[in-house]
Write a protein that holds these residues in place. Structure first.
Motif, PDB file in Angstrom:
ATOM      1  N   PHE A   6      -4.761   6.429  37.032  1.00 54.12           N
ATOM      2  CA  PHE A   6      -5.093   6.439  38.635  1.00 54.12           C
ATOM      3  C   PHE A   6      -5.303   5.305  39.226  1.00 54.12           C
ATOM      4  O   PHE A   6      -6.065   4.726  38.741  1.00 54.12           O
ATOM      5  CB  PHE A   6      -5.854   7.696  39.018  1.00 54.12           C
ATOM      6  N   PRO A   8      -5.995   4.207  43.255  1.00 52.02           N
ATOM      7  CA  PRO A   8      -5.937   4.423  44.731  1.00 52.02           C
ATOM      8  C   PRO A   8      -4.711   3.683  45.750  1.00 52.02           C
ATOM      9  O   PRO A   8      -4.448   2.350  45.312  1.00 52.02           O
ATOM     10  CB  PRO A   8      -7.450   3.777  45.403  1.00 52.02           C
ATOM     11  N   ARG A  13      -5.033  -4.737  45.423  1.00 46.34           N
ATOM     12  CA  ARG A  13      -5.481  -5.569  44.425  1.00 46.34           C
ATOM     13  C   ARG A  13      -5.810  -4.374  43.103  1.00 46.34           C
ATOM     14  O   ARG A  13      -5.457  -4.999  42.034  1.00 46.34           O
ATOM     15  CB  ARG A  13      -7.066  -5.618  44.929  1.00 46.34           C
ATOM     16  N   LYS A  14      -6.039  -3.368  43.249  1.00 46.38           N
ATOM     17  CA  LYS A  14      -6.275  -2.479  41.951  1.00 46.38           C
ATOM     18  C   LYS A  14      -4.738  -2.165  41.750  1.00 46.38           C
ATOM     19  O   LYS A  14      -4.511  -2.110  40.080  1.00 46.38           O
ATOM     20  CB  LYS A  14      -7.076  -1.129  42.194  1.00 46.38           C
ATOM     21  N   LYS A  17      -3.814  -4.962  39.353  1.00 52.04           N
ATOM     22  CA  LYS A  17      -4.580  -4.976  38.088  1.00 52.04           C
ATOM     23  C   LYS A  17      -3.911  -4.030  37.102  1.00 52.04           C
ATOM     24  O   LYS A  17      -3.859  -4.141  35.828  1.00 52.04           O
ATOM     25  CB  LYS A  17      -5.911  -4.703  38.535  1.00 52.04           C
ATOM     26  N   ASP A  29      -2.143   6.808  43.896  1.00 51.31           N
ATOM     27  CA  ASP A  29      -2.707   7.961  44.471  1.00 51.31           C
ATOM     28  C   ASP A  29      -2.826   8.168  45.983  1.00 51.31           C
ATOM     29  O   ASP A  29      -3.172   7.099  46.571  1.00 51.31           O
ATOM     30  CB  ASP A  29      -4.142   8.330  43.950  1.00 51.31           C
ATOM     31  N   SER A  33      -8.433   9.794  46.484  1.00 48.73           N
ATOM     32  CA  SER A  33      -9.160   8.525  46.639  1.00 48.73           C
ATOM     33  C   SER A  33      -8.530   7.779  47.665  1.00 48.73           C
ATOM     34  O   SER A  33      -9.378   6.739  47.958  1.00 48.73           O
ATOM     35  CB  SER A  33      -8.782   7.839  45.349  1.00 48.73           C
ATOM     36  N   PHE A 203     -16.889   6.219  33.501  1.00 43.38           N
ATOM     37  CA  PHE A 203     -15.793   5.501  33.253  1.00 43.38           C
ATOM     38  C   PHE A 203     -16.370   4.351  32.404  1.00 43.38           C
ATOM     39  O   PHE A 203     -15.719   3.555  31.617  1.00 43.38           O
ATOM     40  CB  PHE A 203     -15.101   5.043  34.309  1.00 43.38           C
ATOM     41  N   ARG A 204     -17.721   4.237  32.222  1.00 45.92           N
ATOM     42  CA  ARG A 204     -18.350   3.208  31.532  1.00 45.92           C
ATOM     43  C   ARG A 204     -18.755   3.908  29.898  1.00 45.92           C
ATOM     44  O   ARG A 204     -18.938   2.940  29.217  1.00 45.92           O
ATOM     45  CB  ARG A 204     -19.807   2.853  32.069  1.00 45.92           C
ATOM     46  N   ILE A 227      -9.188   6.762  35.003  1.00 48.61           N
ATOM     47  CA  ILE A 227      -9.524   6.098  36.403  1.00 48.61           C
ATOM     48  C   ILE A 227      -9.702   4.825  36.367  1.00 48.61           C
ATOM     49  O   ILE A 227     -10.267   4.251  37.541  1.00 48.61           O
ATOM     50  CB  ILE A 227     -10.460   7.175  36.886  1.00 48.61           C
TER      51      ILE A 227
END
Ligand code: COA
Ligand code: MG
Length: 287
Positions: A6, A8, A13-14, A17, A29, A33, A203-204, A227
């Motif tokens: 997923f 946003p 930027r995301k 990446k 998404d 989000s 997520f960590r 995510i």
């Protein structure tokens, strides 16, 4: 497909990446989000990202999660993103096969309007976000030839149930969510599409993620939602069959090919019959 990441839809930027995260698919998404005030901007960002990615020699499959059918946003979401020809649409808050048939018709209209090949756009439905949806998990068969998978979700379902949390004291999913997970698996198999496991929101916690992946794969899920980019390698690794598993599956398929009249064969002291052959074929197809 093993991993669906997923992103946003309003974050250039995301998205940039995520394209290099190694995921089998990205889900841009437009739903939860993205803040209501950013919906329109997100549609444009997502459509531009789809258009830009089309020229990349190697890229993940690109899906867009639109807003649910009971909002007034779904049509406008599709109007903008379908122009850029996404590989698939993710339908949140799907309530059974009827909703999938509904969005399939909306997609078909736009494929025709925008000159896209008829039927090219796939659908992944998130199928357990309300209690009502859980009762409709057996209705996806034949809903649309576009449907490739059913995913389950525990966050919106816990909100619908009025639950305080969806985890028990040990950190495992509480019973109502385990039921939704199991019914998703059964509903997907009944509809002959992939079952996709839900997100691990911590997520960590990559060890916890790996444990969830192993359990999901064992039970028959084909892949898992992610995510965060760090989750992708863990998911890819767990859901990819090992070379030993591939070799074993090949041996089973070959044994039946050598002896087409056989209903049962023995391999390494183990009885192998039709369900094993079916599993072996599926594993080879996924690899
Ligand atoms: N896709 C692409 N890149 C992501 C990403 C994602 N899903 N999640 C994080 N990143 C990027 C961050 O932008 C950051 O990059 P930067 O250093 O260049 O800014 C890097 O990865 C490290 O991120 P990190 O600091 O570990 O996390 P964060 O606090 O920035 O983000 C979340 C945490 C949860 C907000 C973020 O992972 C996210 O937005 N996930 C997707 C949420 C979503 O789509 N939800 C809907 C489905 S449930
Ligand atoms: Mg949600």
């Amino acid at each position: 497909m093993r991993s669906y990441l997923f992103v946003p839809g309003d974050s250039e930027r995301k998205i940039a990446k995520a394209l290099d995260a190694g995921a089998d698919a990205l889900i841009l998404d437009l739903e939860d989000s993205v803040a209501p005030s950013a919906k329109e901007a997100a549609r444009a960002v997502a459509a531009q990202a789809l258009a830009d990615a089309a020229s990349r020699p190697q890229r993940p499959r690109l899906y867009v999660r639109v807003n649910a059918l009971d909002t007034t946003l779904t049509g406008a979401d599709l109007d903008t993103v379908m122009r850029a020809g996404p590989d698939g649409i993710v339908l949140p808050k799907a309530c059974g096969g009827r909703d999938v048939s509904h969005i399939a018709a909306m997609i078909a209209v736009r494929e025709a309007e925008y000159g896209l090949e008829d039927g090219r756009t796939r659908i992944l439905a998130i199928a357990t976000e309300t209690a009502k949806a859980v009762f409709a998990l057996g209705t996806f068969g034949g809903a649309s030839h576009r449907l490739t998978g059913l995913a389950w979700g525990a966050e919106d379902l816990s909100a619908d149930l009025g639950a305080e949390t969806n985890r028990d004291e040990t950190g495992a999913f509480a019973q109502p969510y385990r039921l939704a997970r199991a019914l998703t698996l059964l509903g997907a198999a009944a509809a002959e599409v992939d079952a996709v496991d839900t997100v691990h929101t911590a997520f960590r916690d990559l060890d916890g993620l790996a444990a969830e992946c192993r359990a999901a794969r064992r039970d028959g899920f084909a892949g898992k939602l992610a995510i965060h980019p760090a989750q992708v390698p863990v998911i890819n690794e767990t859901f990819a069959p090992t070379t030993e598993e591939i070799a074993k599956a090949r041996a089973i398929v070959e044994a039946f090919e050598r002896d087409p009249g056989a209903g049962v064969v023995a391999i390494d002291g183990e009885m192998i019959d039709m369900p094993h052959l079916k599993r072996a074929r599926r594993l080879l197809a996924r690899s």
